[in-house]
Scaffold this motif. Structure first.
Motif, mmCIF file in Angstrom:
data_model
loop_
_atom_site.group_PDB
_atom_site.id
_atom_site.type_symbol
_atom_site.label_atom_id
_atom_site.label_comp_id
_atom_site.label_asym_id
_atom_site.label_seq_id
_atom_site.Cartn_x
_atom_site.Cartn_y
_atom_site.Cartn_z
ATOM 1 N N UNK A 42 -15.883 0.804 -3.655
ATOM 2 C CA UNK A 42 -15.370 1.143 -2.322
ATOM 3 C C UNK A 42 -14.964 2.603 -2.244
ATOM 4 N N UNK A 43 -15.028 3.145 -1.060
ATOM 5 C CA UNK A 43 -14.641 4.544 -0.849
ATOM 6 C C UNK A 43 -13.143 4.712 -1.082
ATOM 7 N N UNK A 44 -12.715 5.952 -1.249
ATOM 8 C CA UNK A 44 -11.292 6.241 -1.405
ATOM 9 C C UNK A 44 -10.520 5.755 -0.178
ATOM 10 N N UNK A 45 -11.099 5.938 0.993
ATOM 11 C CA UNK A 45 -10.432 5.511 2.221
ATOM 12 C C UNK A 45 -10.201 4.001 2.231
ATOM 13 N N UNK A 46 -11.214 3.238 1.795
ATOM 14 C CA UNK A 46 -11.070 1.783 1.756
ATOM 15 C C UNK A 46 -10.049 1.362 0.699
ATOM 16 N N UNK A 101 -6.685 -0.746 1.448
ATOM 17 C CA UNK A 101 -6.429 -2.023 0.771
ATOM 18 C C UNK A 101 -5.052 -2.043 0.129
ATOM 19 N N UNK A 102 -4.650 -0.926 -0.492
ATOM 20 C CA UNK A 102 -3.330 -0.869 -1.109
ATOM 21 C C UNK A 102 -2.237 -0.927 -0.046
ATOM 22 N N UNK A 103 -2.454 -0.252 1.071
ATOM 23 C CA UNK A 103 -1.485 -0.317 2.167
ATOM 24 C C UNK A 103 -1.346 -1.742 2.683
ATOM 25 N N UNK A 104 -2.475 -2.432 2.823
ATOM 26 C CA UNK A 104 -2.447 -3.806 3.321
ATOM 27 C C UNK A 104 -1.705 -4.719 2.350
ATOM 28 N N UNK A 105 -1.896 -4.515 1.054
ATOM 29 C CA UNK A 105 -1.183 -5.316 0.055
ATOM 30 C C UNK A 105 0.321 -5.135 0.190
ATOM 31 N N UNK A 106 0.740 -3.913 0.508
ATOM 32 C CA UNK A 106 2.164 -3.642 0.641
ATOM 33 C C UNK A 106 2.799 -4.294 1.846
ATOM 34 N N UNK A 131 -4.019 7.249 -4.084
ATOM 35 C CA UNK A 131 -3.683 6.204 -3.117
ATOM 36 C C UNK A 131 -2.165 6.092 -3.022
ATOM 37 N N UNK A 132 -1.724 5.244 -2.108
ATOM 38 C CA UNK A 132 -0.308 4.975 -1.974
ATOM 39 C C UNK A 132 0.317 5.724 -0.809
ATOM 40 N N UNK A 162 4.353 0.842 -0.171
ATOM 41 C CA UNK A 162 5.515 0.663 -1.055
ATOM 42 C C UNK A 162 6.833 0.406 -0.334
ATOM 43 N N UNK A 163 6.787 0.305 0.988
ATOM 44 C CA UNK A 163 8.033 0.101 1.730
ATOM 45 C C UNK A 163 8.727 -1.198 1.325
ATOM 46 N N UNK A 164 7.974 -2.284 1.169
ATOM 47 C CA UNK A 164 8.600 -3.575 0.853
ATOM 48 C C UNK A 164 9.244 -3.561 -0.527
ATOM 49 N N UNK A 165 8.601 -2.928 -1.505
ATOM 50 C CA UNK A 165 9.210 -2.813 -2.827
ATOM 51 C C UNK A 165 10.496 -2.010 -2.740
#
Length: 300
Positions: free
Chosen positions: A26-30, A34-39, A84-85, A90-93
């Motif tokens: 996947x591209x860097x953008x994707x 994805x990491x943002x969505x996990x957060x 990434x990030x 990381x707001x929820x953590x």
């Protein structure tokens, strides 16, 4: 034995890792999305206040819990392999750490690679910290610096840069699965490869090229494992026993202790990289320990 929640999350991560080998990467953008969505998987409670800010030209968020004292401050440096990030990821953590530590958290978005190469991330973290103690009216004795993965390595690099420029250091630091050796020389890159449900050694070894040149992989501010660690404040280090980057924590802790630094290293049985980010009992226990450590080092 891991909780039912942990086993379900491990299976999810393993399936995601297996899917990485299907088709083009996947591209860097994707990857960033994805990491943002996990957060965003953990809902934000009503008593959490988030305020946008800009400090030393760096965007960030003040994350506070209603009714919690503002005396303690945690400067949080997010993970994501330096490319990434964000506050989204990381707001929820951070609000969970804020609640446990009875502190307010400043989560910043340092400049990311490949748009901004090493040492941009270090420069941003250092300048934010300096502005906090210069213009923010916050004493170093009331500050902890924390970070996970690349942010854990960046936490160590920030401490080293502050020490070497004679800036007063914070009261303590928390490193969660810190990436301290971008050269990837730890034995756990091999011994944990079949246990790690999330990270994969080849991907780990490729990622630094986005951030720094090959000749600077062992630069102390890129890979703090290779630094002189004397004079650092008390450290709490968390790492999972099943992660490829286990030795990045173990060797760093050993070297810091040999340099006279107070280090608490907790290796979490059967856990993986930055497991604290996930909604499960093991993460709750780890975050509670982080909270106790911060309160011990920064008493009311």
């Amino acid at each position: 034995m891991p909780s039912h929640e942990a086993m379900a999350i491990r299976q999810m991560l393993s399936q995601y890792r297996s899917g990485e080998h299907e088709g083009p990467p996947p591209s860097i953008e994707l990857q960033r999305a994805a990491l943002d969505e996990m957060g965003r998987t953990i809902p934000q409670p009503d008593d959490v206040l988030v305020t946008q800010t800009n400090i030393a030209g760096v965007h960030g968020e003040w994350i506070e819990v209603k009714g919690v004292s503002n005396t303690r401050v945690i400067l949080y440096l997010h993970g994501g392999a330096y490319y990434m990030g964000s506050c989204e990821s990381h707001r929820s953590l951070c609000w969970r750490i804020a609640r446990a530590a009875k502190a307010r958290v400043l989560l910043i978005e340092y400049r990311l690679a490949p748009e901004h190469k090493f040492p941009a991330a270090v420069e941003d973290a250092v300048e934010v910290y300096k502005e906090l103690i210069r213009d923010g009216g916050i004493t170093p004795a009331c500050i902890a610096i924390a970070g996970d993965s690349a942010g854990g390595g960046l936490t160590a690099a920030t401490l080293l840069s502050l020490r070497d420029t004679n800036v007063d250091l914070p009261a303590c630091a928390i490193l969660l699965s810190p990436w301290t050796d971008l050269a990837g020389t730890g034995e756990s890159m091999t011994t944990r490869a079949n246990y790690d449900p999330w990270l994969e050694p080849n991907s780990i070894r490729k990622a630094p090229a986005l951030y720094t040149a090959e000749e600077t992989l062992t630069h102390p501010l890129a890979s703090p494992l290779y630094a002189d660690l004397q004079g650092l404040p008390p450290l709490l280090i968390h790492v999972g026993d099943h992660e490829c980057l286990l030795d990045d924590s173990v060797r760093f802790a050993d070297k810091a202790r040999a340099a006279g630094v107070s280090v608490t290293l907790h290796i979490w049985d059967e856990m993986w990289h930055v497991f604290q980010s996930f909604p499960m009992p093991e993460a709750d226990a780890a975050i509670a320990e982080i909270g106790r450590f911060v309160q011990q080092q920064i008493p009311d």
